[in-house]
Design a protein around this motif. Structure first.
Motif, PDB file in Angstrom:
ATOM      1  N   GLU A 196      -0.021  -6.729 -20.433  1.00  0.00           N
ATOM      2  CA  GLU A 196      -1.206  -7.584 -20.514  1.00  0.00           C
ATOM      3  C   GLU A 196      -0.911  -9.024 -20.097  1.00  0.00           C
ATOM      4  O   GLU A 196      -1.657  -9.617 -19.330  1.00  0.00           O
ATOM      5  CB  GLU A 196      -1.777  -7.551 -21.935  1.00  0.00           C
ATOM      6  N   GLN A 197       0.170  -9.615 -20.593  1.00  0.00           N
ATOM      7  CA  GLN A 197       0.486 -10.999 -20.245  1.00  0.00           C
ATOM      8  C   GLN A 197       0.907 -11.119 -18.775  1.00  0.00           C
ATOM      9  O   GLN A 197       0.665 -12.145 -18.153  1.00  0.00           O
ATOM     10  CB  GLN A 197       1.573 -11.554 -21.159  1.00  0.00           C
ATOM     11  N   LEU A 198       1.534 -10.067 -18.237  1.00  0.00           N
ATOM     12  CA  LEU A 198       1.909 -10.097 -16.818  1.00  0.00           C
ATOM     13  C   LEU A 198       0.667 -10.117 -15.930  1.00  0.00           C
ATOM     14  O   LEU A 198       0.685 -10.687 -14.844  1.00  0.00           O
ATOM     15  CB  LEU A 198       2.781  -8.893 -16.467  1.00  0.00           C
ATOM     16  N   LYS A 199      -0.401  -9.483 -16.394  1.00  0.00           N
ATOM     17  CA  LYS A 199      -1.635  -9.443 -15.607  1.00  0.00           C
ATOM     18  C   LYS A 199      -2.321 -10.807 -15.558  1.00  0.00           C
ATOM     19  O   LYS A 199      -3.222 -11.011 -14.757  1.00  0.00           O
ATOM     20  CB  LYS A 199      -2.577  -8.383 -16.170  1.00  0.00           C
ATOM     21  N   SER A 200      -1.871 -11.750 -16.379  1.00  0.00           N
ATOM     22  CA  SER A 200      -2.438 -13.099 -16.342  1.00  0.00           C
ATOM     23  C   SER A 200      -1.779 -13.965 -15.265  1.00  0.00           C
ATOM     24  O   SER A 200      -2.212 -15.094 -15.037  1.00  0.00           O
ATOM     25  CB  SER A 200      -2.293 -13.771 -17.711  1.00  0.00           C
ATOM     26  N   LEU A 201      -0.735 -13.456 -14.619  1.00  0.00           N
ATOM     27  CA  LEU A 201      -0.072 -14.212 -13.561  1.00  0.00           C
ATOM     28  C   LEU A 201      -1.018 -14.421 -12.380  1.00  0.00           C
ATOM     29  O   LEU A 201      -1.893 -13.590 -12.120  1.00  0.00           O
ATOM     30  CB  LEU A 201       1.184 -13.490 -13.079  1.00  0.00           C
ATOM     31  N   LYS A 202      -0.805 -15.510 -11.676  1.00  0.00           N
ATOM     32  CA  LYS A 202      -1.585 -15.821 -10.480  1.00  0.00           C
ATOM     33  C   LYS A 202      -0.627 -16.051  -9.311  1.00  0.00           C
ATOM     34  O   LYS A 202       0.547 -16.357  -9.509  1.00  0.00           O
ATOM     35  CB  LYS A 202      -2.425 -17.068 -10.720  1.00  0.00           C
ATOM     36  N   PRO A 260       0.826  -1.218   0.000  1.00  0.00           N
ATOM     37  CA  PRO A 260       0.000   0.000   0.000  1.00  0.00           C
ATOM     38  C   PRO A 260       0.858   1.266   0.000  1.00  0.00           C
ATOM     39  O   PRO A 260       1.870   1.339   0.680  1.00  0.00           O
ATOM     40  CB  PRO A 260      -0.807  -0.108   1.299  1.00  0.00           C
ATOM     41  N   GLY A 261       0.446   2.237  -0.791  1.00  0.00           N
ATOM     42  CA  GLY A 261       1.142   3.523  -0.852  1.00  0.00           C
ATOM     43  C   GLY A 261       2.347   3.540  -1.772  1.00  0.00           C
ATOM     44  O   GLY A 261       3.029   4.557  -1.883  1.00  0.00           O
ATOM     45  N   SER A 262       2.626   2.437  -2.440  1.00  0.00           N
ATOM     46  CA  SER A 262       3.804   2.429  -3.324  1.00  0.00           C
ATOM     47  C   SER A 262       3.516   3.234  -4.579  1.00  0.00           C
ATOM     48  O   SER A 262       2.377   3.295  -5.044  1.00  0.00           O
ATOM     49  CB  SER A 262       4.209   0.996  -3.685  1.00  0.00           C
ATOM     50  N   ARG A 263       4.562   3.838  -5.110  1.00  0.00           N
ATOM     51  CA  ARG A 263       4.435   4.652  -6.319  1.00  0.00           C
ATOM     52  C   ARG A 263       5.458   4.188  -7.349  1.00  0.00           C
ATOM     53  O   ARG A 263       6.185   4.980  -7.930  1.00  0.00           O
ATOM     54  CB  ARG A 263       4.633   6.124  -5.978  1.00  0.00           C
ATOM     55  N   LEU A 264       5.497   2.884  -7.568  1.00  0.00           N
ATOM     56  CA  LEU A 264       6.463   2.305  -8.492  1.00  0.00           C
ATOM     57  C   LEU A 264       5.843   1.946  -9.835  1.00  0.00           C
ATOM     58  O   LEU A 264       6.512   1.408 -10.695  1.00  0.00           O
ATOM     59  CB  LEU A 264       7.089   1.041  -7.871  1.00  0.00           C
ATOM     60  N   GLY A 265       4.554   2.195 -10.000  1.00  0.00           N
ATOM     61  CA  GLY A 265       3.881   1.807 -11.227  1.00  0.00           C
ATOM     62  C   GLY A 265       3.371   0.385 -11.107  1.00  0.00           C
ATOM     63  O   GLY A 265       2.990  -0.074 -10.031  1.00  0.00           O
ATOM     64  N   PHE A 266       3.388  -0.342 -12.218  1.00  0.00           N
ATOM     65  CA  PHE A 266       2.906  -1.715 -12.215  1.00  0.00           C
ATOM     66  C   PHE A 266       3.972  -2.633 -11.650  1.00  0.00           C
ATOM     67  O   PHE A 266       5.150  -2.514 -11.993  1.00  0.00           O
ATOM     68  CB  PHE A 266       2.534  -2.154 -13.639  1.00  0.00           C
TER      69      PHE A 266
END
Length: 182
Positions: free
Chosen positions: A131-137, A99-105
């Motif tokens: 997009e492909q990184l968002k598929s990580l679980k 929480p509060g991090s400002r590093l982007g994605f």
């Protein structure tokens, strides 16, 4: 009549002088700041000055704290892999940053029993580079390569710059080389 002609000529001289003076100002080449490479001694002096500031004192206190020592120890464990741009096997532990991090994605990963922030930078609007990184679980095993690791007192974990990520022998992210660089 002579007075009117003198007044017109005088006003013409004043106006042309102002126009000419304004043109010279616009044609001047702006002076660029000269960036000088500081010698080692000058760098040490600048660092000592910074360490005396409130921010420098806070940073030195953080370095000496148990949290700072833990971050540096975690960095040391992966330093060789970072320097050699070797594969690092990691497990995804969280799909969001603290929480509060400002590093982007970014995501949280565990490498050799230590937690790290894996940061990829800011998302560009309309871009689908992550997009492909968002598929990580959570609990996915990934291979990471990076050129850099950093730290900040704000975070309890070292920050790995995500340059390359692979899952199941398939590349899911590779940072594009910077344009105009070496």
């Amino acid at each position: 009549m002579k007075k009117i002609i003198y007044a017109l000529i005088l006003s013409l001289v004043v106006v042309s002088g102002l126009v000419f003076a304004n043109r010279e100002i616009k044609n001047e080449i702006p002076k660029k700041e000269v960036v000088q490479n500081l010698s080692t001694a000058e760098k040490k002096v600048q660092r000592k000055k910074w360490e005396a500031t409130p921010d420098g004192i806070m940073f030195k206190n953080w370095e000496a704290s148990p949290e700072g020592k833990k971050v540096y120890a975690s960095e040391a464990k992966i330093r060789k892999a970072i320097d050699d741009y070797d594969d690092m096997k990691g497990v995804v532990t969280s799909l969001s940053l603290p929480p509060g991090s400002r590093l982007g994605f970014g995501i949280m990963v565990k490498i050799n029993h230590d937690d790290y922030i894996l940061s990829f930078g800011l998302e560009k609007s309309g871009s689908n580079e992550f997009e492909q990184l968002k598929s990580l679980k959570v609990n996915d095993t990934i291979i990471i390569k990076s050129h850099g690791v950093s730290h900040a007192p704000k975070y309890l974990y070292p920050i790995i710059s995500g340059d390359y990520v692979e899952r199941n022998n398939k590349v899911i992210y590779k940072r594009a080389p910077q344009k105009g660089g070496c």
